[in-house]
Design a protein around this motif. Structure first.
Motif, mmCIF file in Angstrom:
data_model
loop_
_atom_site.group_PDB
_atom_site.id
_atom_site.type_symbol
_atom_site.label_atom_id
_atom_site.label_comp_id
_atom_site.label_asym_id
_atom_site.label_seq_id
_atom_site.Cartn_x
_atom_site.Cartn_y
_atom_site.Cartn_z
ATOM 1 N N LEU A 193 5.498 -12.470 1.347
ATOM 2 C CA LEU A 193 4.142 -12.424 1.901
ATOM 3 C C LEU A 193 3.617 -13.804 2.285
ATOM 4 C CD1 LEU A 193 2.450 -9.802 -0.462
ATOM 5 C CD2 LEU A 193 3.542 -9.441 1.751
ATOM 6 N N ILE A 194 4.001 -14.827 1.537
ATOM 7 C CA ILE A 194 3.447 -16.151 1.789
ATOM 8 C C ILE A 194 3.860 -16.683 3.160
ATOM 9 C CG2 ILE A 194 5.276 -17.612 0.861
ATOM 10 C CD1 ILE A 194 1.497 -17.914 0.158
ATOM 11 N N TYR A 195 4.938 -16.131 3.721
ATOM 12 C CA TYR A 195 5.392 -16.588 5.036
ATOM 13 C C TYR A 195 4.472 -16.114 6.163
ATOM 14 C CZ TYR A 195 9.589 -18.354 2.848
ATOM 15 O OH TYR A 195 10.459 -19.074 2.069
ATOM 16 N N LEU A 235 2.738 -3.932 -4.160
ATOM 17 C CA LEU A 235 4.098 -4.446 -4.257
ATOM 18 C C LEU A 235 4.144 -5.891 -3.765
ATOM 19 C CD1 LEU A 235 6.170 -1.396 -2.938
ATOM 20 C CD2 LEU A 235 5.327 -1.852 -5.253
ATOM 21 N N PHE A 236 5.244 -6.573 -4.066
ATOM 22 C CA PHE A 236 5.451 -7.976 -3.679
ATOM 23 C C PHE A 236 4.330 -8.871 -4.226
ATOM 24 C CE2 PHE A 236 7.193 -5.271 -0.288
ATOM 25 C CZ PHE A 236 8.537 -5.612 -0.365
ATOM 26 N N THR A 237 3.873 -8.572 -5.432
ATOM 27 C CA THR A 237 2.765 -9.339 -6.004
ATOM 28 C C THR A 237 3.246 -10.702 -6.489
ATOM 29 O OG1 THR A 237 3.137 -8.248 -8.125
ATOM 30 C CG2 THR A 237 1.438 -7.303 -6.688
ATOM 31 N N GLY A 238 2.331 -11.645 -6.480
ATOM 32 C CA GLY A 238 2.590 -12.987 -6.991
ATOM 33 C C GLY A 238 1.273 -13.716 -7.127
ATOM 34 N N VAL A 261 -1.276 -12.594 -4.257
ATOM 35 C CA VAL A 261 -0.898 -11.786 -3.100
ATOM 36 C C VAL A 261 -0.316 -10.456 -3.557
ATOM 37 C CG1 VAL A 261 -0.492 -13.810 -1.652
ATOM 38 C CG2 VAL A 261 1.408 -12.821 -2.956
ATOM 39 N N GLY A 262 -0.320 -9.495 -2.661
ATOM 40 C CA GLY A 262 0.234 -8.176 -2.893
ATOM 41 C C GLY A 262 -0.155 -7.263 -1.752
ATOM 42 N N VAL A 263 0.653 -6.249 -1.504
ATOM 43 C CA VAL A 263 0.370 -5.329 -0.401
ATOM 44 C C VAL A 263 0.621 -3.892 -0.825
ATOM 45 C CG1 VAL A 263 0.851 -6.966 1.475
ATOM 46 C CG2 VAL A 263 2.721 -5.612 0.502
ATOM 47 N N PHE A 308 -4.069 -12.984 8.718
ATOM 48 C CA PHE A 308 -2.896 -12.658 7.902
ATOM 49 C C PHE A 308 -3.161 -12.937 6.423
ATOM 50 C CE2 PHE A 308 -0.513 -13.246 11.985
ATOM 51 C CZ PHE A 308 0.077 -11.994 12.015
ATOM 52 N N GLY A 309 -3.807 -14.069 6.132
ATOM 53 C CA GLY A 309 -4.120 -14.397 4.751
ATOM 54 C C GLY A 309 -5.035 -13.381 4.111
ATOM 55 N N PHE A 310 -5.989 -12.878 4.873
ATOM 56 C CA PHE A 310 -6.935 -11.883 4.362
ATOM 57 C C PHE A 310 -6.215 -10.608 3.952
ATOM 58 C CE2 PHE A 310 -9.891 -8.355 4.871
ATOM 59 C CZ PHE A 310 -11.029 -8.805 4.242
ATOM 60 N N PHE A 311 -5.258 -10.176 4.742
ATOM 61 C CA PHE A 311 -4.587 -8.905 4.471
ATOM 62 C C PHE A 311 -3.572 -8.984 3.331
ATOM 63 C CE2 PHE A 311 -5.553 -7.717 9.081
ATOM 64 C CZ PHE A 311 -6.587 -6.877 8.710
ATOM 65 N N ILE A 312 -3.090 -10.180 2.978
ATOM 66 C CA ILE A 312 -2.073 -10.263 1.926
ATOM 67 C C ILE A 312 -2.658 -10.605 0.555
ATOM 68 C CG2 ILE A 312 -0.274 -10.924 3.558
ATOM 69 C CD1 ILE A 312 -0.470 -13.790 2.431
ATOM 70 N N THR A 313 -3.878 -11.081 0.484
ATOM 71 C CA THR A 313 -4.407 -11.556 -0.787
ATOM 72 C C THR A 313 -5.124 -10.455 -1.555
ATOM 73 O OG1 THR A 313 -5.725 -13.293 -1.841
ATOM 74 C CG2 THR A 313 -6.620 -12.315 0.155
#
Length: 501
Positions: A6-8, A64-67, A81-83, A126-131
């Motif tokens: 996600l960080i990418y 998922l893909f949390t960190g 992050v997480g989605v 993009f940052g808004f949607f992943i955090t």
């Protein structure tokens, strides 16, 4: 940190900004923009495949893909992050529109600086949607809003300074309400004696925001995000902003940025304050119901192509908020599909309008006619966009709106069903202004003989248009795929966990 996919979604736009800084001519700028946008599309597809594979393997976690990486320990602020399926859908939408917008801006003036601000806006989106951290989410939200002032004020047309300032002031006003509500949520995020948190998942698990505080915080939060979602009566910035913005900015603004409003209303207001959402939803149902019908009626009386599409966006985005407030699985699924549908078709509209304006130097439909025989590719593209907007079966608008109306009608009480019928009437109104514009703009005699010398779309314009048309048709022809992507987000287990119906 860099092992999290996600960080990418933030790193790639930041690398693009560095690349633009080093560019010395437009050819290099285009190369960076196209390369970066292709990487974002590839990354979103990779994320989609991995996400679906994990769900099919039985993964039941909400995100998922949390960190999480600490930013400011005293206030427990983290880059968390997480989605879920909704976030993945929004990331796919954003990457497609950034890709199409890059080709739609192939000949913009002062290209290097234009793309630097445009990609900074994309970074915020993009940052808004992943955090999943409220403070970080708000930070990315502001990063997405600030570049709009310069993109419209410098590269726009018409009353661009007025429109840029109006948009900035109204959205910042909404941000003030939003900031106050988020601070209130933070101070009621954990039981007494436990550390406070900004993390959405932790706050929902704690479920310790008292009902009386929910009644106070929920309206501020919903209005804060609702301003960006063009909710009546806070919608007036949208038509002026769209009308004066350059093509790619209009595409990204209407296609993605306005979706931050609907996403935030669901992810923060509804998710964290479910009791207030249940009790106060009727107030905002009235406002969003007005948005749906008012926007459609307003589009009927416009003569400027961008204003027509801008008021159409008010109507369609109002339908997103309307469906979210119905608080049931079917309507919420329709809301997300409507976000995808509207994002793609309105980006297609604005791309085509920009291409037509670049040739005719007018957006007044009274000064155009017979363009189908002059530029058939652009004409066919406009017809397809119009048919998607009015809900033609086989295109995205039909499945999204039908899902919303079916879900809304699940409520057995008179209040919800009356407003559902009112919202349904917007389909008829939309057909009126879409068919009127298509008939006047594309068919009949040629209004201006000088238009006979105009050329059809170039290869880069065709690529941008085809990308969006294929995406609109994909949702319309394969709705089950997109429904399966987001269905776990609205599963009964999750609903019970947050107290919704």
């Amino acid at each position: 940190m860099f092992s999290n996919i996600l960080i990418y979604f933030v790193i790639i736009p930041l690398l693009m900004l560095g690349g633009f800084f080093l560019c010395r001519n437009d050819k290099q700028v285009r190369a960076v923009a196209v390369t970066g946008s292709i990487l974002l599309v590839a990354l979103s597809v990779w994320l989609l495949v991995d996400y679906l594979a994990l769900r099919e393997a039985g993964e039941k976690a909400e995100m998922l893909f949390t960190g999480s990486w600490s930013w400011f320990t005293p206030l427990n602020i983290n880059l968390a992050v997480g989605v879920d399926g909704v976030s993945v859908a929004m990331l796919i939408l954003s990457s497609i529109i950034v890709f199409a917008g890059s080709f739609a801006s192939w000949k913009v003036d002062d290209m290097r600086h234009f793309f630097m601000w445009l990609i900074l806006l994309s970074t915020g989106v993009f940052g808004f949607f992943i955090t999943v951290d409220l403070f970080t989410m708000f930070m990315f939200y502001e990063v997405a809003l600030i570049p709009m002032y310069l993109l419209i004020g410098v590269w726009g047309t018409g009353r661009k300074e007025y429109s840029a300032m109006k948009l900035t002031l109204m959205l910042m006003g909404g941000s003030a309400f939003l900031m106050l509500s988020l601070i209130g949520i933070y101070y009621h995020s954990a039981p007494e004696g436990q550390p406070l948190t900004w993390n959405i998942l932790e706050i929902s698990q704690n479920a310790c925001i008292a009902k009386e505080w929910q009644y106070f915080l929920f309206p501020m939060c919903f209005v804060g995000f609702g301003v960006l979602g063009a909710m009546f009566p806070f919608h007036t910035w949208s038509p002026d902003g769209h009308a004066c913005a350059p093509t790619a900015v209009s595409m990204l603004h209407a296609g993605v940025l306005m979706k931050l409003g609907g996403y935030g209303c669901f992810r923060v207001a509804m998710y964290l304050m479910p009791e207030a959402a249940n009790d106060l939803a009727w107030i905002f149902l009235i406002l969003t119901g007005i948005s749906v019908v008012y926007g459609a009626f307003s589009a009927c009386v416009q003569t400027d192509l961008k204003y027509i599409n801008a008021y159409s966006s008010v109507s369609h985005c109002g339908m997103v908020l309307f469906a979210i407030l119905m608080i049931n699985t079917t309507a919420l699924t329709g809301a997300i599909m409507q976000m995808l549908s509207h994002g793609l078709m309105t980006a297609l509209f604005f791309a085509l309008i920009g291409m037509i304006y670049g040739r005719t130097h007018t957006r007044d439909i009274r000064l155009m006619g017979g363009l189908m025989k002059i530029m058939p590719f652009l004409g066919v593209g406009y017809v397809i966009a119009g048919m998607a907007s009015l809900g033609l079966p086989g295109l995205s608008g039909f499945v999204a709106e039908m899902t919303i109306f079916v879900g809304s009608f699940e409520h057995a009480d008179m209040f919800h069903r009356v407003f559902t019928v009112i919202a349904c009437s917007s389909i008829v109104i939309t057909a009126v202004y879409i068919l009127r514009v298509v008939g006047k703009l594309l068919f009949g005699p040629v209004y201006d003989e000088h238009h006979l010398q105009l050329t059809d779309a170039t290869w880069w314009e065709r690529l941008s248009t085809i990308t969006l048309i294929v995406s609109v048709a994909a949702i319309g022809c394969f709705p089950n795929f997109f429904e399966s992507l987001i269905k776990f987000t609205f599963s009964p287990e999750i609903f019970r966990a947050i107290g919704l119906n």
